[in-house]
Design a protein around this motif. Structure first.
Motif, PDB file in Angstrom:
ATOM      1  N   SER A 193      -7.696  30.011   9.743  1.00 19.45           N
ATOM      2  CA  SER A 193      -7.915  30.520  11.107  1.00 19.45           C
ATOM      3  C   SER A 193      -7.040  29.772  12.121  1.00 19.45           C
ATOM      4  O   SER A 193      -6.582  30.349  13.100  1.00 19.45           O
ATOM      5  CB  SER A 193      -9.391  30.449  11.502  1.00 19.45           C
ATOM      6  OG  SER A 193      -9.740  29.142  11.834  1.00 19.45           O
ATOM      7  N   THR A 194      -6.794  28.473  11.873  1.00 19.29           N
ATOM      8  CA  THR A 194      -5.962  27.751  12.837  1.00 19.29           C
ATOM      9  C   THR A 194      -4.470  28.054  12.652  1.00 19.29           C
ATOM     10  O   THR A 194      -3.642  27.562  13.416  1.00 19.29           O
ATOM     11  CB  THR A 194      -6.184  26.218  12.770  1.00 19.29           C
ATOM     12  OG1 THR A 194      -6.149  25.830  11.404  1.00 19.29           O
ATOM     13  CG2 THR A 194      -7.484  25.806  13.389  1.00 19.29           C
ATOM     14  N   SER A 195      -4.164  28.870  11.653  1.00 14.55           N
ATOM     15  CA  SER A 195      -2.758  29.283  11.587  1.00 14.55           C
ATOM     16  C   SER A 195      -2.564  30.655  12.232  1.00 14.55           C
ATOM     17  O   SER A 195      -1.462  31.204  12.223  1.00 14.55           O
ATOM     18  CB  SER A 195      -2.253  29.259  10.139  1.00 14.55           C
ATOM     19  OG  SER A 195      -3.097  30.030   9.342  1.00 14.55           O
ATOM     20  N   MET A 270     -13.621  25.414  15.470  1.00 17.79           N
ATOM     21  CA  MET A 270     -12.212  25.631  15.121  1.00 17.79           C
ATOM     22  C   MET A 270     -12.070  26.851  14.201  1.00 17.79           C
ATOM     23  O   MET A 270     -11.007  27.443  14.103  1.00 17.79           O
ATOM     24  CB  MET A 270     -11.658  24.424  14.379  1.00 17.79           C
ATOM     25  CG  MET A 270     -11.888  23.145  15.110  1.00 17.79           C
ATOM     26  SD  MET A 270     -10.404  22.507  15.802  1.00 17.79           S
ATOM     27  CE  MET A 270      -9.484  22.166  14.348  1.00 17.79           C
ATOM     28  N   LEU A 271     -13.160  27.161  13.525  1.00 13.68           N
ATOM     29  CA  LEU A 271     -13.117  28.338  12.651  1.00 13.68           C
ATOM     30  C   LEU A 271     -13.327  29.619  13.459  1.00 13.68           C
ATOM     31  O   LEU A 271     -12.589  30.593  13.315  1.00 13.68           O
ATOM     32  CB  LEU A 271     -14.218  28.202  11.586  1.00 13.68           C
ATOM     33  CG  LEU A 271     -14.483  29.413  10.696  1.00 13.68           C
ATOM     34  CD1 LEU A 271     -13.264  29.710   9.839  1.00 13.68           C
ATOM     35  CD2 LEU A 271     -15.679  29.161   9.776  1.00 13.68           C
ATOM     36  N   VAL A 272     -14.317  29.600  14.345  1.00 12.56           N
ATOM     37  CA  VAL A 272     -14.726  30.837  15.019  1.00 12.56           C
ATOM     38  C   VAL A 272     -13.790  31.220  16.174  1.00 12.56           C
ATOM     39  O   VAL A 272     -13.417  32.391  16.318  1.00 12.56           O
ATOM     40  CB  VAL A 272     -16.187  30.685  15.528  1.00 12.56           C
ATOM     41  CG1 VAL A 272     -16.566  31.824  16.455  1.00 12.56           C
ATOM     42  CG2 VAL A 272     -17.137  30.613  14.347  1.00 12.56           C
ATOM     43  N   PHE A 273     -13.375  30.246  16.988  1.00 20.22           N
ATOM     44  CA  PHE A 273     -12.650  30.604  18.207  1.00 20.22           C
ATOM     45  C   PHE A 273     -11.267  31.237  17.990  1.00 20.22           C
ATOM     46  O   PHE A 273     -10.937  32.197  18.693  1.00 20.22           O
ATOM     47  CB  PHE A 273     -12.575  29.418  19.173  1.00 20.22           C
ATOM     48  CG  PHE A 273     -13.852  29.277  19.964  1.00 20.22           C
ATOM     49  CD1 PHE A 273     -14.124  30.134  21.016  1.00 20.22           C
ATOM     50  CD2 PHE A 273     -14.791  28.324  19.644  1.00 20.22           C
ATOM     51  CE1 PHE A 273     -15.313  30.038  21.727  1.00 20.22           C
ATOM     52  CE2 PHE A 273     -15.978  28.214  20.348  1.00 20.22           C
ATOM     53  CZ  PHE A 273     -16.239  29.082  21.398  1.00 20.22           C
ATOM     54  N   PRO A 274     -10.462  30.745  17.054  1.00 16.29           N
ATOM     55  CA  PRO A 274      -9.174  31.421  16.886  1.00 16.29           C
ATOM     56  C   PRO A 274      -9.339  32.904  16.564  1.00 16.29           C
ATOM     57  O   PRO A 274      -8.583  33.750  17.044  1.00 16.29           O
ATOM     58  CB  PRO A 274      -8.531  30.688  15.705  1.00 16.29           C
ATOM     59  CG  PRO A 274      -9.172  29.345  15.688  1.00 16.29           C
ATOM     60  CD  PRO A 274     -10.563  29.560  16.177  1.00 16.29           C
ATOM     61  N   ILE A 275     -10.385  33.235  15.799  1.00 12.35           N
ATOM     62  CA  ILE A 275     -10.599  34.645  15.447  1.00 12.35           C
ATOM     63  C   ILE A 275     -11.094  35.407  16.676  1.00 12.35           C
ATOM     64  O   ILE A 275     -10.657  36.520  16.965  1.00 12.35           O
ATOM     65  CB  ILE A 275     -11.631  34.769  14.305  1.00 12.35           C
ATOM     66  CG1 ILE A 275     -11.262  33.826  13.164  1.00 12.35           C
ATOM     67  CG2 ILE A 275     -11.718  36.199  13.814  1.00 12.35           C
ATOM     68  CD1 ILE A 275     -12.382  33.608  12.170  1.00 12.35           C
ATOM     69  N   ALA A 276     -11.989  34.770  17.424  1.00  9.73           N
ATOM     70  CA  ALA A 276     -12.517  35.432  18.625  1.00  9.73           C
ATOM     71  C   ALA A 276     -11.403  35.659  19.650  1.00  9.73           C
ATOM     72  O   ALA A 276     -11.328  36.716  20.279  1.00  9.73           O
ATOM     73  CB  ALA A 276     -13.628  34.584  19.229  1.00  9.73           C
TER      74      ALA A 276
END
Ligand code: PFF
Length: 455
Positions: A193-195, A270-276
């Motif tokens: 997700s952070t990529s 860090m997992l949820v926000f990049p996707i959101a």
């Protein structure tokens, strides 16, 4: 005495249970949207500070009480009340158990949401359907109160089965298998997700503190969430403390649990926000944030349904662990207060039945009870907010005052300071200061600010 209560076969067993109870939906489901509600970076900073200043001292206090009395919270607070002559201490214990029961009821509903996605991904993985169905199935679930309640019932049933089997066989085994798998999977997903292209913007949002985004309620939101996620104020940690062995060191245990729990919460954002951030139409403040984002994420790559399945299996296990902690608290209190005349499995069934009746409220909050709302918040959100931001801090404060005043200095010191450990000796006055002044002061300020914020 410890052996009669069924202390852990291994010290690792205690950690697994304490960390398992702390790390659950609070970290993955609740923390991201609370951060979203409170504007990001500044709140994250506030949160970490409060975890150390308020959460940790209270966690240590609850473990100390359990270890010293070898009882769960009701009997333990009764002892404190008898010694000090202050009846109010008993009420702190009673309210904490009552709170466990009510929180368990809506925790079961959210766990049911996890089960729902688990089943969807299971079907998709093995039918090779397009995974788009999962992404859109949240709405359907929200509108179907009966389905939510049915899934919550399955969850409560599973929890009862594990708890009724007893401390050692029931709990230790489950937890030791699932935790490492879950942590590894979450880390792999975070790397993915952070990529995403949104990552730099997210990192700024999460780690660049913009204090103007904080509201009057932010302080108590941080404190309430810490108590929820560390399982403080529910009497759970008193029960776990009562299972600790003489040689176990309470502050070290408290510190490790706080560290791991806070670390996992940070990883969860860090997992949820990049996707959101990637899909701009997801409101960051919505309690369904995790369920809006993750299923979409899994639909975006090949084999995603399979990863989705593993993720939701692990998330469900985390929810089950935490529920076991809640149920264990209720059951051990019922059994202890009835002087063992009540069997563990009967107590589990009674607690489960009450929780399921209460679960009707949150389960039907978007259908039957959708007319009940206040300032744009539905019944489920209201329950969550009132319980965690108002009632939990008051009960946790009541418990900590009872422990501080009810346990003698000698007793507190004996359970805080480890033999041959200079560090714990020098930390002792700091802990007492935080327990007596710093943490209660911050809670009172947080509550006052929250009241001011209502006008
Ligand atoms: N700490 C759990 C979580 O973060 O999901 C929730 C919880 C479990 C609260 C057990 C209270 C408790 F006794």
């Amino acid at each position: 005495m410890a052996s009669k209560r069924g202390s852990w076969r291994t010290r690792f067993g205690f950690y697994l249970l304490a960390v398992g109870s702390a790390c659950g939906l609070g970290n993955l489901w609740r923390f991201p949207y609370v951060v979203g509600e409170n504007g990001g970076g500044a709140f994250v900073l506030l949160y970490v500070f409060m975890a150390l200043a308020v959460g940790l001292p209270f966690l240590i206090a609850e473990l100390c009480l359990g270890k010293a009395t070898q009882q769960s919270v009701l009997m333990a607070t009764q002892k404190l009340a008898q010694r000090s002559g202050c009846r109010a201490f008993v009420w702190a214990g009673r309210f904490s158990v009552l709170l466990s029961l009510v929180v368990f009821s809506y925790y079961a509903v959210i766990s049911g949401w996890v089960l729902h996605f688990l089943i969807r991904f299971l079907v998709e993985t093995f039918n090779f359907e397009t995974a788009v169905a999962s992404a859109g199935s949240l709405d359907l679930l929200m509108k179907n109160g009966f389905l939510q309640w049915a899934l919550a019932s399955v969850h409560v049933l599973l929890t009862i089965i594990v708890v009724a089997k007893g401390v050692q066989e029931g709990l230790e085994k489950w937890i030791s298998y699932m935790m490492p798998l879950f942590l590894s999977l979450v880390l792999i997903l975070v790397i993915r997700s952070t990529s995403l292209p949104s990552a730099p913007e997210v990192l700024r949002f999460l780690f660049y503190p913009d204090f103007s985004k904080l509201t009057f309620s932010s302080l108590i939101h941080a404190i309430g969430h810490i108590f929820f996620t560390l399982s403080v104020g529910f009497g759970t940690m008193v029960t776990f403390g009562s299972y600790m062995k003489d040689e176990d060191h309470v502050p070290t245990a408290g510190f490790r649990v706080t560290l791991v729990d806070t670390g996992i919460s940070l990883v969860a954002v860090m997992l949820v926000f990049p996707i959101a951030f990637q899909s701009s139409n997801v409101p960051l403040t919505d309690p369904a944030l995790l369920f809006e984002t993750l299923p979409r994420f899994f639909t975006d790559f090949r084999g995603g349904a399979f990863f989705g399945l593993i993720f939701f299996v692990c998330l469900y296990m985390a929810a089950l662990n935490a529920s076991i902690g809640l149920m264990e608290t209720i059951v051990s209190n019922l059994v202890d207060t009835r002087k063992k005349k009540l069997e563990r499995d009967r107590a589990s069934w009674i607690a489960g039945a009450v929780a399921l009746s209460l679960a009707i409220l949150p389960a039907f909050s978007s259908s039957l009870f959708r007319g009940v709302h206040l300032r744009g918040r539905g019944l489920m959100e209201l329950m969550d907010s009132v319980l965690i931001n108002w009632i939990l801090p008051i009960i946790a404060l009541g418990l900590s005052v009872s422990i501080n005043l009810g346990m003698s200095e000698k007793e507190k010191e004996a359970h805080f300071v480890a033999r041959d450990r200079f560090v714990s000796y020098s930390m002792y006055p700091h802990w007492i200061w935080a327990l007596k002044w710093l943490a209660p002061g911050l809670i009172v300020i947080g509550m006052l600010l929250q009241v001011i914020g209502q006008f």
